[in-house]
Structure formats: C-alpha cells, structure tokens
Design a protein around this motif. Structure first.
Motif, PDB file in Angstrom:
ATOM      1  N   LEU A  68       0.801  -1.225   0.000  1.00 23.91           N
ATOM      2  CA  LEU A  68       0.000   0.000   0.000  1.00 23.91           C
ATOM      3  C   LEU A  68       0.833   1.275   0.000  1.00 23.91           C
ATOM      4  CD1 LEU A  68      -3.053  -0.484   2.388  1.00 23.91           C
ATOM      5  CD2 LEU A  68      -3.074   0.275   0.013  1.00 23.91           C
ATOM      6  N   THR A  69       1.909   1.307   0.765  1.00 27.22           N
ATOM      7  CA  THR A  69       2.679   2.549   0.913  1.00 27.22           C
ATOM      8  C   THR A  69       3.163   3.109  -0.424  1.00 27.22           C
ATOM      9  OG1 THR A  69       3.254   2.001   3.186  1.00 27.22           O
ATOM     10  CG2 THR A  69       4.655   3.622   2.075  1.00 27.22           C
ATOM     11  N   PRO A  70       3.843   2.323  -1.283  1.00 26.72           N
ATOM     12  CA  PRO A  70       4.259   2.900  -2.572  1.00 26.72           C
ATOM     13  C   PRO A  70       3.071   3.259  -3.465  1.00 26.72           C
ATOM     14  CG  PRO A  70       4.957   0.585  -2.390  1.00 26.72           C
ATOM     15  CD  PRO A  70       4.359   0.975  -1.087  1.00 26.72           C
ATOM     16  N   LEU A  71       2.008   2.478  -3.377  1.00 26.91           N
ATOM     17  CA  LEU A  71       0.786   2.753  -4.139  1.00 26.91           C
ATOM     18  C   LEU A  71       0.211   4.111  -3.728  1.00 26.91           C
ATOM     19  CD1 LEU A  71      -1.493   1.482  -6.002  1.00 26.91           C
ATOM     20  CD2 LEU A  71      -2.490   0.644  -3.889  1.00 26.91           C
ATOM     21  N   LEU A  72       0.136   4.347  -2.420  1.00 26.72           N
ATOM     22  CA  LEU A  72      -0.416   5.603  -1.903  1.00 26.72           C
ATOM     23  C   LEU A  72       0.498   6.791  -2.207  1.00 26.72           C
ATOM     24  CD1 LEU A  72      -1.786   4.235   1.468  1.00 26.72           C
ATOM     25  CD2 LEU A  72      -3.137   4.973  -0.510  1.00 26.72           C
ATOM     26  N   LYS A  73       1.806   6.551  -2.194  1.00 27.70           N
ATOM     27  CA  LYS A  73       2.750   7.630  -2.554  1.00 27.70           C
ATOM     28  C   LYS A  73       2.523   8.074  -3.995  1.00 27.70           C
ATOM     29  CE  LYS A  73       6.630   6.772   0.559  1.00 27.70           C
ATOM     30  NZ  LYS A  73       8.047   6.380   0.659  1.00 27.70           N
ATOM     31  N   ARG A  74       2.334   7.102  -4.899  1.00 29.42           N
ATOM     32  CA  ARG A  74       2.080   7.452  -6.303  1.00 29.42           C
ATOM     33  C   ARG A  74       0.742   8.187  -6.438  1.00 29.42           C
ATOM     34  NH1 ARG A  74       4.375   2.387  -6.888  1.00 29.42           N
ATOM     35  NH2 ARG A  74       2.376   1.344  -7.184  1.00 29.42           N
ATOM     36  N   MET A  75      -0.243   7.771  -5.669  1.00 31.42           N
ATOM     37  CA  MET A  75      -1.552   8.438  -5.735  1.00 31.42           C
ATOM     38  C   MET A  75      -1.466   9.852  -5.169  1.00 31.42           C
ATOM     39  SD  MET A  75      -4.062   5.265  -4.762  1.00 31.42           S
ATOM     40  CE  MET A  75      -5.596   6.143  -5.157  1.00 31.42           C
ATOM     41  N   GLU A  76      -0.624  10.044  -4.172  1.00 31.48           N
ATOM     42  CA  GLU A  76      -0.422  11.387  -3.614  1.00 31.48           C
ATOM     43  C   GLU A  76       0.292  12.272  -4.643  1.00 31.48           C
ATOM     44  OE1 GLU A  76       0.811  13.162   0.688  1.00 31.48           O
ATOM     45  OE2 GLU A  76       2.260  11.785  -0.220  1.00 31.48           O
ATOM     46  N   GLN A  77       1.263  11.717  -5.361  1.00 31.45           N
ATOM     47  CA  GLN A  77       1.965  12.479  -6.402  1.00 31.45           C
ATOM     48  C   GLN A  77       1.015  12.891  -7.524  1.00 31.45           C
ATOM     49  OE1 GLN A  77       5.040   9.690  -7.403  1.00 31.45           O
ATOM     50  NE2 GLN A  77       6.395  10.348  -5.748  1.00 31.45           N
ATOM     51  N   LYS A  78      -0.030  12.086  -7.758  1.00 35.11           N
ATOM     52  CA  LYS A  78      -1.032  12.405  -8.779  1.00 35.11           C
ATOM     53  C   LYS A  78      -2.112  13.338  -8.221  1.00 35.11           C
ATOM     54  CE  LYS A  78      -2.058   8.637 -11.483  1.00 35.11           C
ATOM     55  NZ  LYS A  78      -2.417   7.227 -11.743  1.00 35.11           N
ATOM     56  N   ASP A  79      -1.967  13.748  -6.960  1.00 32.94           N
ATOM     57  CA  ASP A  79      -2.908  14.650  -6.286  1.00 32.94           C
ATOM     58  C   ASP A  79      -4.309  14.042  -6.150  1.00 32.94           C
ATOM     59  OD1 ASP A  79      -3.599  17.015  -4.928  1.00 32.94           O
ATOM     60  OD2 ASP A  79      -4.374  17.921  -6.778  1.00 32.94           O
ATOM     61  N   LEU A  80      -4.365  12.730  -5.916  1.00 33.43           N
ATOM     62  CA  LEU A  80      -5.652  12.067  -5.706  1.00 33.43           C
ATOM     63  C   LEU A  80      -5.950  11.880  -4.229  1.00 33.43           C
ATOM     64  CD1 LEU A  80      -5.397   9.315  -8.458  1.00 33.43           C
ATOM     65  CD2 LEU A  80      -6.717  11.439  -8.538  1.00 33.43           C
ATOM     66  N   VAL A  81      -4.892  11.667  -3.437  1.00 32.01           N
ATOM     67  CA  VAL A  81      -5.061  11.459  -2.000  1.00 32.01           C
ATOM     68  C   VAL A  81      -4.053  12.316  -1.245  1.00 32.01           C
ATOM     69  CG1 VAL A  81      -5.879   9.074  -2.289  1.00 32.01           C
ATOM     70  CG2 VAL A  81      -3.455   9.492  -1.822  1.00 32.01           C
ATOM     71  N   CYS A  82      -4.362  12.481   0.019  1.00 31.90           N
ATOM     72  CA  CYS A  82      -3.490  13.212   0.930  1.00 31.90           C
ATOM     73  C   CYS A  82      -3.137  12.263   2.080  1.00 31.90           C
ATOM     74  CB  CYS A  82      -4.228  14.445   1.442  1.00 31.90           C
ATOM     75  SG  CYS A  82      -3.268  15.418   2.595  1.00 31.90           S
ATOM     76  N   ARG A  83      -1.847  12.149   2.367  1.00 33.11           N
ATOM     77  CA  ARG A  83      -1.402  11.318   3.484  1.00 33.11           C
ATOM     78  C   ARG A  83      -1.026  12.248   4.635  1.00 33.11           C
ATOM     79  NH1 ARG A  83       3.304   7.860   2.168  1.00 33.11           N
ATOM     80  NH2 ARG A  83       4.099   9.770   1.282  1.00 33.11           N
ATOM     81  N   THR A  84      -1.600  11.994   5.808  1.00 37.64           N
ATOM     82  CA  THR A  84      -1.348  12.841   6.970  1.00 37.64           C
ATOM     83  C   THR A  84      -1.014  11.966   8.164  1.00 37.64           C
ATOM     84  OG1 THR A  84      -3.069  14.324   6.128  1.00 37.64           O
ATOM     85  CG2 THR A  84      -2.280  14.717   8.361  1.00 37.64           C
TER      86      THR A  84
END
Length: 139
Positions: A68-84
């Motif tokens: 999940l972590t690399p998947l979420l990092k890529r999604m954050e780079q695409k401005d789809l999700v925010c990790r806090t």
C-alpha cells in the motif's frame, strides 16, 4: 474415475483465469481515469469512507502496508489522495481524498455498468457469482 490432478478438474484454474480476465476488462476503462486497478480499489474505499488509516485500507483491500505505501505515494503524487501522519500516534497515517480525487468519482461512476456490458453477463449472474465467492471467502 477422474484424475483430480487434471487441470480441467480444478476449481482454482478457472477462478485464476477469471481474475486475470476481469482485471484486463477493467484496464481500458481505468486508463481513461489514469488509474491502475489497485488504485481504483483504494479510490472506491475512500469514496465510501472518506478517510482511512493505511491499516484500515489494508484490512479492507487485503493488502499489506508494504504494498500500500508505494501505491499511496504514487496516488499522492497524482494529487488524488493526501497522506497525513496522526498527531496523536505518529505510527498512524491517515489517507483522505483531495478535491481532484473526489471529483474523479463522477467520471468513474459508469465503470461498473461498462464492465458488465464488456463481459456480456447479466447483473443476476454477477450477483450470484459475488455471493458464492463471498460465502467461500468467509469460511
């Protein structure tokens, strides 16, 4: 007597082929949204629950944090999700949708119907299949 080691006698083989086929059917639909299938799964959870921790996402999607972590990092780079990171417990990372991620829901709303049409199968058949799979997975 049938040989139980013949591939034609296996339940797992058509399930395996079907899983690959259904993901292949999703691919062109998701390409238009610039999402991979695992990213689409994350988006569906977030569209439903708004915010989740990485662990909650992992539980719902049956994925470990290493996946999940690399998947979420890529999604954050695409401005789809925010990790806090949680201020209460720094081990927790909360995942939420950005405005762009929320807006993508409308574009994705037609995907289930398009998938069903591309597979040339009825809603009743898909519902029956889903119910059988869910029953087996809960055992």
């Amino acid at each position: 007597m049938k040989d139980q080691l013949h591939i034609s006698e296996q339940v797992c083989f058509p399930v395996y082929v079907f899983a690959k086929e259904i993901i292949n059917q999703y691919r062109p639909l998701l390409t238009e949204l610039e999402l991979t299938y695992p990213q689409y799964l994350v988006m569906m959870v977030l569209w439903e629950y708004k915010e989740q921790t990485v662990n909650q996402l992992g539980e719902k999607l049956k994925l470990d944090s290493g996946t999940l972590t690399p998947l979420l990092k890529r999604m954050e780079q695409k401005d789809l999700v925010c990790r806090t990171r949680s201020t209460i417990d720094e081990r927790l990372v909360h995942i939420s949708l950005t405005l762009k991620g929320e807006a993508l829901k409308e574009k994705a709303s037609c995907i289930p119907a398009q998938l069903m049409e591309s597979m040339n199968v009825s809603l009743e058949d898909l519902t029956n299949l889903k119910n059988i799979i869910t029953k087996i997975l809960k055992q």
